[in-house]
Design a protein around this motif. Structure first.
Motif, PDB file in Angstrom:
ATOM      1  N   ILE A 285     -18.891   7.175  -3.800  1.00 26.17           N
ATOM      2  CA  ILE A 285     -20.204   7.774  -3.546  1.00 26.17           C
ATOM      3  C   ILE A 285     -20.263   8.687  -2.328  1.00 26.17           C
ATOM      4  CG2 ILE A 285     -22.646   7.304  -3.057  1.00 26.17           C
ATOM      5  CD1 ILE A 285     -22.441   4.772  -4.686  1.00 26.17           C
ATOM      6  N   ALA A 286     -19.940   8.203  -1.138  1.00 27.31           N
ATOM      7  CA  ALA A 286     -20.238   8.960   0.085  1.00 27.31           C
ATOM      8  C   ALA A 286     -19.592  10.341   0.080  1.00 27.31           C
ATOM      9  CB  ALA A 286     -19.803   8.164   1.313  1.00 27.31           C
ATOM     10  N   GLY A 287     -18.278  10.406  -0.152  1.00 23.39           N
ATOM     11  CA  GLY A 287     -17.596  11.696  -0.191  1.00 23.39           C
ATOM     12  C   GLY A 287     -18.112  12.586  -1.301  1.00 23.39           C
ATOM     13  N   PRO A 288     -18.203  12.079  -2.557  1.00 25.32           N
ATOM     14  CA  PRO A 288     -18.756  12.910  -3.626  1.00 25.32           C
ATOM     15  C   PRO A 288     -20.174  13.402  -3.343  1.00 25.32           C
ATOM     16  CG  PRO A 288     -17.585  11.051  -4.572  1.00 25.32           C
ATOM     17  CD  PRO A 288     -17.613  10.832  -3.079  1.00 25.32           C
ATOM     18  N   ILE A 402     -19.161  -2.970   3.098  1.00 18.10           N
ATOM     19  CA  ILE A 402     -18.387  -3.376   4.275  1.00 18.10           C
ATOM     20  C   ILE A 402     -19.031  -2.829   5.542  1.00 18.10           C
ATOM     21  CG2 ILE A 402     -16.172  -3.068   5.455  1.00 18.10           C
ATOM     22  CD1 ILE A 402     -16.080  -5.147   3.255  1.00 18.10           C
ATOM     23  N   SER A 403     -19.411  -1.562   5.538  1.00 16.36           N
ATOM     24  CA  SER A 403     -20.078  -0.997   6.708  1.00 16.36           C
ATOM     25  C   SER A 403     -21.420  -1.669   6.956  1.00 16.36           C
ATOM     26  CB  SER A 403     -20.270   0.509   6.528  1.00 16.36           C
ATOM     27  OG  SER A 403     -20.955   1.060   7.632  1.00 16.36           O
ATOM     28  N   ASP A 404     -22.180  -1.925   5.888  1.00 17.28           N
ATOM     29  CA  ASP A 404     -23.464  -2.603   6.062  1.00 17.28           C
ATOM     30  C   ASP A 404     -23.275  -3.966   6.732  1.00 17.28           C
ATOM     31  OD1 ASP A 404     -24.517  -0.437   4.729  1.00 17.28           O
ATOM     32  OD2 ASP A 404     -25.085  -1.542   2.920  1.00 17.28           O
ATOM     33  N   ALA A 405     -22.238  -4.701   6.307  1.00 18.81           N
ATOM     34  CA  ALA A 405     -21.972  -6.019   6.882  1.00 18.81           C
ATOM     35  C   ALA A 405     -21.440  -5.913   8.305  1.00 18.81           C
ATOM     36  CB  ALA A 405     -20.972  -6.778   6.004  1.00 18.81           C
ATOM     37  N   HIS A 406     -20.574  -4.950   8.549  1.00 15.39           N
ATOM     38  CA  HIS A 406     -19.940  -4.795   9.852  1.00 15.39           C
ATOM     39  C   HIS A 406     -20.936  -4.342  10.919  1.00 15.39           C
ATOM     40  CE1 HIS A 406     -17.394  -2.284  12.710  1.00 15.39           C
ATOM     41  NE2 HIS A 406     -16.965  -3.507  12.889  1.00 15.39           N
ATOM     42  N   SER A 407     -21.842  -3.441  10.571  1.00 16.33           N
ATOM     43  CA  SER A 407     -22.738  -2.836  11.552  1.00 16.33           C
ATOM     44  C   SER A 407     -23.958  -3.685  11.880  1.00 16.33           C
ATOM     45  CB  SER A 407     -23.216  -1.472  11.035  1.00 16.33           C
ATOM     46  OG  SER A 407     -23.955  -1.638   9.834  1.00 16.33           O
ATOM     47  N   GLY A 408     -24.257  -4.674  11.047  1.00 15.73           N
ATOM     48  CA  GLY A 408     -25.413  -5.520  11.283  1.00 15.73           C
ATOM     49  C   GLY A 408     -26.578  -5.266  10.343  1.00 15.73           C
ATOM     50  N   VAL A 409     -26.465  -4.262   9.482  1.00 16.50           N
ATOM     51  CA  VAL A 409     -27.550  -3.969   8.551  1.00 16.50           C
ATOM     52  C   VAL A 409     -27.765  -5.143   7.599  1.00 16.50           C
ATOM     53  CG1 VAL A 409     -28.269  -2.446   6.667  1.00 16.50           C
ATOM     54  CG2 VAL A 409     -27.255  -1.476   8.732  1.00 16.50           C
ATOM     55  N   SER A 410     -26.690  -5.712   7.091  1.00 11.45           N
ATOM     56  CA  SER A 410     -26.819  -6.845   6.168  1.00 11.45           C
ATOM     57  C   SER A 410     -27.433  -8.060   6.856  1.00 11.45           C
ATOM     58  CB  SER A 410     -25.443  -7.201   5.576  1.00 11.45           C
ATOM     59  OG  SER A 410     -24.932  -6.131   4.814  1.00 11.45           O
ATOM     60  N   MET A 411     -27.020  -8.328   8.087  1.00 11.67           N
ATOM     61  CA  MET A 411     -27.597  -9.462   8.821  1.00 11.67           C
ATOM     62  C   MET A 411     -29.085  -9.245   9.044  1.00 11.67           C
ATOM     63  SD  MET A 411     -26.886 -12.458  10.058  1.00 11.67           S
ATOM     64  CE  MET A 411     -25.118 -12.553  10.465  1.00 11.67           C
ATOM     65  N   PRO A 428     -26.897   1.401  -2.505  1.00 10.46           N
ATOM     66  CA  PRO A 428     -25.850   2.082  -1.724  1.00 10.46           C
ATOM     67  C   PRO A 428     -26.432   3.135  -0.792  1.00 10.46           C
ATOM     68  CG  PRO A 428     -25.870   2.918  -3.973  1.00 10.46           C
ATOM     69  CD  PRO A 428     -26.858   1.776  -3.940  1.00 10.46           C
ATOM     70  N   ASN A 429     -27.392   2.706   0.014  1.00  7.26           N
ATOM     71  CA  ASN A 429     -28.117   3.615   0.890  1.00  7.26           C
ATOM     72  C   ASN A 429     -27.210   4.317   1.893  1.00  7.26           C
ATOM     73  OD1 ASN A 429     -30.664   4.565   2.358  1.00  7.26           O
ATOM     74  ND2 ASN A 429     -29.663   3.368   3.947  1.00  7.26           N
ATOM     75  N   SER A 430     -26.346   3.554   2.570  1.00  3.48           N
ATOM     76  CA  SER A 430     -25.498   4.189   3.586  1.00  3.48           C
ATOM     77  C   SER A 430     -24.515   5.159   2.958  1.00  3.48           C
ATOM     78  CB  SER A 430     -24.766   3.133   4.421  1.00  3.48           C
ATOM     79  OG  SER A 430     -24.005   2.261   3.617  1.00  3.48           O
TER      80      SER A 430
END
Length: 576
Positions: A285-288, A402-411, A428-430
């Protein structure tokens, strides 16, 4: 974390708050001090409309985030129109109800819709099957072929009580092997039973041990789930602390002209990036989304994939609009030669692969910069990854959850629902928003290149976006969130509820809220698919009639459809 306060006497307004985020979180943000000077003058030309109250039951202000990012894109387009075409800034309208469809657009496409028929969104799990007759299945490793293999992507609780996000990516085998589990369990016929197997295994060791084993030894996408404060205080969070949504690194050189800016006969106010040639190395997603954003403005995009690499074909109907698609096996010398021919004529390269991968095949930044120097014309090279481009995790691969979990968004999402545990925030917002950031970074680099010449590196990352979301956009005020949550039934999701589980349930919630309004959709035709009609969300930015016309030169198609060469007429859809 951004603190959003609304006076008791003044009701909350998504359009007004989107305007504030555009002004304070983007244009006047010190981290974005390299934006063109005219951007501040262009703020008043972006107008927000839409319903005042938020409608999607997620605590993070996703609608305000995507609407403000689209506002920045509109501002940079206005700067481009002013500098390149000499026209006055145009009033751009953004409907925030429409804008929030952007980060779920892959779920919203409808093939050959009956006139006036209601929209029937498709959960992620069903996307590949839905388009099977039109798009070749790129699932080379059966990543989602069973309940068990799907469960290799989820959040589980480790022995020490920390939460750990395991991600099977496009090939779950290495992650499953690292856990010492069988690669498949056909006897399991329910999500809950599959989750139980992985939960028991992750519960055998501390999260840090799993993080080292999966992330470093097996080089898989994985992370310990952090709170926003833990992320900010981590080594990786500190490495990303001063980044904007993207960073532009110039190599100014007046001898390396910006050829497209003056030489392209195709470009016009109507299609302001027409004739800009883009080579895109991306998946998922992000790159495309970066390349699709350029294509919407008229750019000619050639997406390069490999027949030997897995891809999520269910996303291609949405993200391959406006692009030719060719296959190249870069392990073969003849295909590397074909790639070089594409690069010799390219203005922009987008690289969404794991850091260092394309360097092995002569397509890294330094290699492409040398090609540009030898030909006497600069190039813009964009890199997109998960964790960022400095810090101890910069070498790792990763995806949106993974980024959502790592950055704190998921928490943050889990805590908003009353539990001290992370929950992936549904959409897949981010991914999609990092796509907008990358498109904006390229627009800024094009403006600089036209003035100074040379080649430019643009870095963006999922973590850059999520840090900005946390710090500059933030969560809904407590009273607004409570009302929103109550209106949607106060549903509570748990850490082991992946997007495959939550999205179908949110789709039903959103149907009841009337979010899928057909006024925000259009019918497109893809000649590459035999004239297939597809209903899809309209472009978000609404320019005045007779000015910029957003859309796509070519229809969506599957990977490998086209030959690896630029068509003679970049405005005409052809299947080569």
């Amino acid at each position: 974390m951004a603190s959003v306060s609304v006076p008791e006497s003044k009701p909350y307004s998504v359009p007004e708050e989107s305007k504030k985020v555009l002004r304070d979180g983007l244009v006047n943000n010190p981290r974005h001090k390299t934006l063109p000077g005219e951007c501040k003058d262009m703020l008043d030309y972006v107008e927000y409309v839409g319903q005042d109250q938020p409608r999607i039951a997620i605590n993070w202000r996703f609608a305000e985030s995507v609407a403000s990012l689209k506002g920045l894109e509109a501002i940079l387009i206005n700067v481009l129109l002013s500098r390149k075409y000499g026209i006055a800034p145009q009033k751009v309208i953004i409907n925030t109800d429409h804008a929030q469809l952007f980060f779920m657009s892959a779920l919203l496409l409808q093939v050959e819709p009956a006139e006036g028929s209601p929209l029937q969104p498709t959960p992620i799990r069903g996307l590949t099957a839905k388009y099977a007759q039109y798009f070749p299945n790129g699932d080379l490793h059966q990543m989602a072929s069973s309940f068990y293999r799907r469960a290799a992507t989820n959040i589980y609780k480790a022995k020490d009580g920390r939460f750990f996000h395991l991600h099977g990516s496009l090939n779950p085998d290495p992650s499953i092997d690292a856990l010492g589990l069988p690669r498949d369990r056909q006897d399991i016929s329910a999500d809950e039973d599959a989750w139980a197997v992985f939960a028991a295994k992750i519960g055998e060791q501390d999260a840090a041990a799993w993080d080292h084993l999966l992330g470093e030894e097996y080089r898989q996408a994985a992370t310990i789930c952090l709170s926003p404060a833990e992320y900010a205080n981590s080594a990786q969070g500190k490495a990303n602390a001063d980044t904007g949504l993207y960073n532009v690194y110039p190599r100014r050189d007046p001898s390396l002209r910006a050829g497209w800016w003056k030489d392209s006969p195709l470009t016009s106010v109507r299609r302001p990036l027409a004739g800009l040639k883009v080579v895109e190395f991306t998946r998922v997603i992000a790159g495309p989304a970066i390349g699709r954003g350029l294509a919407e403005l008229g750019a000619s995009v050639m997406r390069v994939t490999s027949p030997n690499l897995a891809d999520f074909s269910g996303l291609q109907p949405d993200l391959n609009w406006g692009k030719w698609n060719c296959h190249l096996d870069l392990k073969k010398e003849e295909d590397r030669s074909k790639l070089r021919e594409l690069l010799l004529d390219a203005d922009v390269v987008i690289n969404g692969y794991r850091p260092g991968v394309l360097d092995k095949y002569g397509a890294g930044y330094e290699d492409v910069s040398k090609i540009a120097k030898d030909r006497g014309r600069g190039i813009i090279y964009v890199r997109e990854n998960c964790f960022g481009w400095s810090g101890p995790l910069s070498h790792r691969s990763g995806w949106q959850p993974i980024s959502d979990a790592h950055s704190g968004v998921s928490m943050g999402f889990g805590r908003a629902m009353g539990n001290d545990e992370p929950v992936t925030p549904v959409f897949p917002n981010s991914d999609y928003c990092t796509g907008i950031a990358g498109t904006c970074g390229i627009l800024q680099a094009l403006l600089e290149q036209a003035e100074y010449g040379g080649s430019y590196l643009v870095d963006t990352a999922l973590d850059y976006y999520n840090r900005w979301l946390i710090e500059e956009v933030g969560e809904y005020p407590k009273q607004v969130w409570e009302h929103l949550w109550q209106r949607n039934g106060r549903a509570v999701f748990r850490h082991f509820h992946s997007m495959n589980y939550t999205i179908p349930r949110y789709i039903e919630m959103m149907k009841s809220q009337g979010i899928f309004d057909l006024q925000f959709f259009e019918i497109r035709v893809s000649k590459a698919l035999g004239g297939l009609k597809i209903r899809a969300p309209k472009p978000i930015l609404q320019f005045p009639p007779g000015t910029v016309e957003l859309g796509y030169n070519v229809g969506t198609r599957g990977n490998g459809t086209d030959q690896p060469r630029w068509p003679d007429d970049a405005q005409t859809e052809v299947v080569l």
